[in-house]
Motif scaffolding. Sequence first.
Motif, mmCIF file in Angstrom:
data_model
loop_
_atom_site.group_PDB
_atom_site.id
_atom_site.type_symbol
_atom_site.label_atom_id
_atom_site.label_comp_id
_atom_site.label_asym_id
_atom_site.label_seq_id
_atom_site.Cartn_x
_atom_site.Cartn_y
_atom_site.Cartn_z
ATOM 1 N N GLU A 92 -69.405 -14.644 6.418
ATOM 2 C CA GLU A 92 -70.664 -13.940 6.649
ATOM 3 C C GLU A 92 -70.957 -13.835 8.140
ATOM 4 O O GLU A 92 -70.966 -14.837 8.852
ATOM 5 N N ILE A 93 -71.186 -12.608 8.589
ATOM 6 C CA ILE A 93 -71.533 -12.349 9.985
ATOM 7 C C ILE A 93 -73.017 -11.984 10.060
ATOM 8 O O ILE A 93 -73.514 -11.203 9.249
ATOM 9 N N TYR A 94 -73.718 -12.573 11.012
ATOM 10 C CA TYR A 94 -75.118 -12.190 11.258
ATOM 11 C C TYR A 94 -75.395 -12.467 12.736
ATOM 12 O O TYR A 94 -76.015 -13.453 13.094
ATOM 13 N N ASP A 95 -74.893 -11.566 13.599
ATOM 14 C CA ASP A 95 -75.048 -11.774 15.034
ATOM 15 C C ASP A 95 -76.176 -10.890 15.571
ATOM 16 O O ASP A 95 -76.919 -10.265 14.807
ATOM 17 N N GLN A 96 -76.285 -10.817 16.872
ATOM 18 C CA GLN A 96 -77.393 -10.086 17.485
ATOM 19 C C GLN A 96 -77.322 -8.588 17.257
ATOM 20 O O GLN A 96 -78.301 -7.866 17.461
ATOM 21 N N HIS A 97 -76.173 -8.095 16.814
ATOM 22 C CA HIS A 97 -76.017 -6.659 16.579
ATOM 23 C C HIS A 97 -76.372 -6.261 15.147
ATOM 24 O O HIS A 97 -76.478 -5.074 14.850
ATOM 25 N N CYS A 98 -76.526 -7.247 14.254
ATOM 26 C CA CYS A 98 -76.747 -6.969 12.832
ATOM 27 C C CYS A 98 -78.230 -6.928 12.495
ATOM 28 O O CYS A 98 -79.026 -7.706 13.027
ATOM 29 N N ASN A 99 -78.595 -6.067 11.558
ATOM 30 C CA ASN A 99 -79.947 -6.080 10.990
ATOM 31 C C ASN A 99 -80.054 -7.066 9.845
ATOM 32 O O ASN A 99 -81.150 -7.451 9.442
ATOM 33 N N PRO A 101 -77.275 -9.928 7.210
ATOM 34 C CA PRO A 101 -75.941 -10.523 7.058
ATOM 35 C C PRO A 101 -74.930 -9.563 6.437
ATOM 36 O O PRO A 101 -75.283 -8.730 5.604
ATOM 37 N N ILE A 102 -73.680 -9.702 6.871
ATOM 38 C CA ILE A 102 -72.582 -8.850 6.413
ATOM 39 C C ILE A 102 -71.434 -9.735 5.953
ATOM 40 O O ILE A 102 -71.000 -10.627 6.687
ATOM 41 N N LYS A 163 -76.323 -8.718 2.054
ATOM 42 C CA LYS A 163 -75.107 -9.261 2.655
ATOM 43 C C LYS A 163 -73.943 -8.275 2.643
ATOM 44 O O LYS A 163 -72.833 -8.597 2.205
ATOM 45 N N SER A 164 -74.209 -7.073 3.135
ATOM 46 C CA SER A 164 -73.131 -6.090 3.225
ATOM 47 C C SER A 164 -73.323 -5.201 4.443
ATOM 48 O O SER A 164 -74.414 -5.126 5.019
ATOM 49 N N LEU A 165 -72.255 -4.504 4.799
ATOM 50 C CA LEU A 165 -72.227 -3.670 5.999
ATOM 51 C C LEU A 165 -73.352 -2.639 6.018
ATOM 52 O O LEU A 165 -74.138 -2.570 6.962
ATOM 53 N N TYR A 166 -73.440 -1.821 4.978
ATOM 54 C CA TYR A 166 -74.445 -0.770 4.951
ATOM 55 C C TYR A 166 -75.714 -1.165 4.203
ATOM 56 O O TYR A 166 -76.741 -0.500 4.333
ATOM 57 N N GLY A 167 -75.648 -2.232 3.405
ATOM 58 C CA GLY A 167 -76.830 -2.644 2.660
ATOM 59 C C GLY A 167 -77.986 -2.947 3.591
ATOM 60 O O GLY A 167 -79.079 -2.391 3.466
ATOM 61 N N LYS A 168 -77.747 -3.867 4.534
ATOM 62 C CA LYS A 168 -78.755 -4.182 5.550
ATOM 63 C C LYS A 168 -78.129 -4.411 6.922
ATOM 64 O O LYS A 168 -78.831 -4.495 7.924
ATOM 65 N N GLY A 169 -76.819 -4.500 6.964
ATOM 66 C CA GLY A 169 -76.150 -4.939 8.184
ATOM 67 C C GLY A 169 -76.274 -4.005 9.360
ATOM 68 O O GLY A 169 -76.503 -4.432 10.489
ATOM 69 N N VAL A 170 -76.128 -2.688 9.106
ATOM 70 C CA VAL A 170 -76.207 -1.707 10.197
ATOM 71 C C VAL A 170 -77.191 -0.609 9.819
ATOM 72 O O VAL A 170 -77.464 -0.374 8.641
ATOM 73 N N ARG A 171 -77.699 0.085 10.823
ATOM 74 C CA ARG A 171 -78.620 1.181 10.565
ATOM 75 C C ARG A 171 -77.885 2.408 10.041
ATOM 76 O O ARG A 171 -78.280 3.008 9.059
ATOM 77 N N ILE A 290 -86.097 -3.249 -4.274
ATOM 78 C CA ILE A 290 -84.697 -3.517 -3.941
ATOM 79 C C ILE A 290 -83.993 -2.164 -3.910
ATOM 80 O O ILE A 290 -83.837 -1.515 -4.954
ATOM 81 N N LYS A 291 -83.639 -1.733 -2.724
ATOM 82 C CA LYS A 291 -83.016 -0.413 -2.578
ATOM 83 C C LYS A 291 -81.646 -0.392 -3.244
ATOM 84 O O LYS A 291 -80.790 -1.220 -2.973
ATOM 85 N N GLY A 292 -81.430 0.562 -4.122
ATOM 86 C CA GLY A 292 -80.174 0.655 -4.844
ATOM 87 C C GLY A 292 -79.053 1.239 -4.001
ATOM 88 O O GLY A 292 -79.279 1.928 -3.000
ATOM 89 N N VAL A 293 -77.836 0.961 -4.430
ATOM 90 C CA VAL A 293 -76.656 1.483 -3.748
ATOM 91 C C VAL A 293 -76.678 3.008 -3.717
ATOM 92 O O VAL A 293 -76.350 3.625 -2.696
ATOM 93 N N SER A 294 -77.067 3.621 -4.816
ATOM 94 C CA SER A 294 -77.075 5.095 -4.862
ATOM 95 C C SER A 294 -78.040 5.666 -3.824
ATOM 96 O O SER A 294 -77.737 6.675 -3.174
ATOM 97 N N THR A 295 -79.192 5.028 -3.637
ATOM 98 C CA THR A 295 -80.160 5.481 -2.639
ATOM 99 C C THR A 295 -79.611 5.327 -1.231
ATOM 100 O O THR A 295 -79.727 6.227 -0.388
ATOM 101 N N ARG A 296 -79.000 4.175 -0.947
ATOM 102 C CA ARG A 296 -78.464 3.918 0.384
ATOM 103 C C ARG A 296 -77.341 4.893 0.724
ATOM 104 O O ARG A 296 -77.242 5.387 1.863
ATOM 105 N N ILE A 297 -76.506 5.193 -0.232
ATOM 106 C CA ILE A 297 -75.402 6.134 0.007
ATOM 107 C C ILE A 297 -75.951 7.532 0.318
ATOM 108 O O ILE A 297 -75.436 8.226 1.204
#
Length: 392
Positions: A92-99, A101-102, A163-171, A290-297
Amino acid sequence: MKEYYADLHIHIGRTRSGKAVKITGAKTLTFSKVIQVASERKGLDLIGIIDCHSPEVIEEIEAGILDGEITEKDEGGLLYRNTTIIPGSEIEIYDQHCNGPIHVLAYFPTLEAMKNFSVWMSGYVKNITLSSQRIYCDGRTLQKIVKSLGGLFIPAHVFTPFKSLYGKGVRSSLAEVFDPELIDAIELGLSSDTDMVKDIKELESFVFVTNSDAHSLGKIAREYQKIRLKEPSFNELAKALQDKEGRKVSANYGLNPLLGKYHQTVCSGCLHQLLRDNEQCPECGNKTIIKGVSTRIEELSIPKMNGEKRRERPPYIHQVPLDFIPGLGPKSMEKLLKAFGTEMNILHEVTLEQLTEIVPGKLAHYIDSARKGELTFEVGGGGKYGKVKKNS
């Protein structure tokens, strides 16, 4: 070249001494049980076990090598019977660049490389014995370490809300956290498929993989891929993830995204399904969703312009796992396995006529419809899986 079946995301629940590795994993999910079930029951040719950084797991692998049960392959990977094991780690990555955890997956060609990674990682995590631990370094540093050890680097279940790249990790772009040149593939996750993500332009250059993320023995191979290789090994897998020299992922087999437990946007309180992610729940009044995967995509997608070409992808086959099929209980499953050997044989080799010789006709037709993607479903969301409708 031959076709091989691969599930590259399988957890370890406990060590052989009973210590937790993946805390949410089943107690029966030990390394020895995983390789036995994956090989003998599931019929997989290639598996990625992604908690091999844990020191007790390494010790168990070493014991298997000493006993002659496991051998190290010249082309990378570990051979158990007819199944090649690729040792890996989920981090799990959660550094200063992440919104947020990924989770990422790292795979290594040899046990020695895995051991070296474990030693390095122990200086950057609080508990090296556990799975999916937060690492206290940035994403690009982790990528460089993995590559320096000859490894493969794959962002995991990239659209799930947590805890995923596009879920919350990046804009909006993976380049906010990672070096795209050091990513070997993208793992889609249970709530998405190839067709859903075809308009996310920055993913155009990556091969997609589809894996079980198994937290129990029964969930192994609920998603997997067919890969064209010279033989199942680490080096051949690396070539397939780059579409090199005729090696390639030739088909993905996964749940219909409607069955995924994070597919639909829902109210976090009552799990009422919502069409938008900015509305108050009409059922309970809760404002947290809880934002769904279909919405995020949909947010990340840019529709194709006239004449614009997209990368040609292998087929993504909506296959319902045998465990999901109504009426297929343990006794019927054992009859099928006794007759046909493995689940891969049942799903890919056995005819409908052969199925009806072993189980009742209605159940045989259910199985046939499941492997053809012809069943209908109730949609999942908010951490609750969808399910097969019994009146299909």
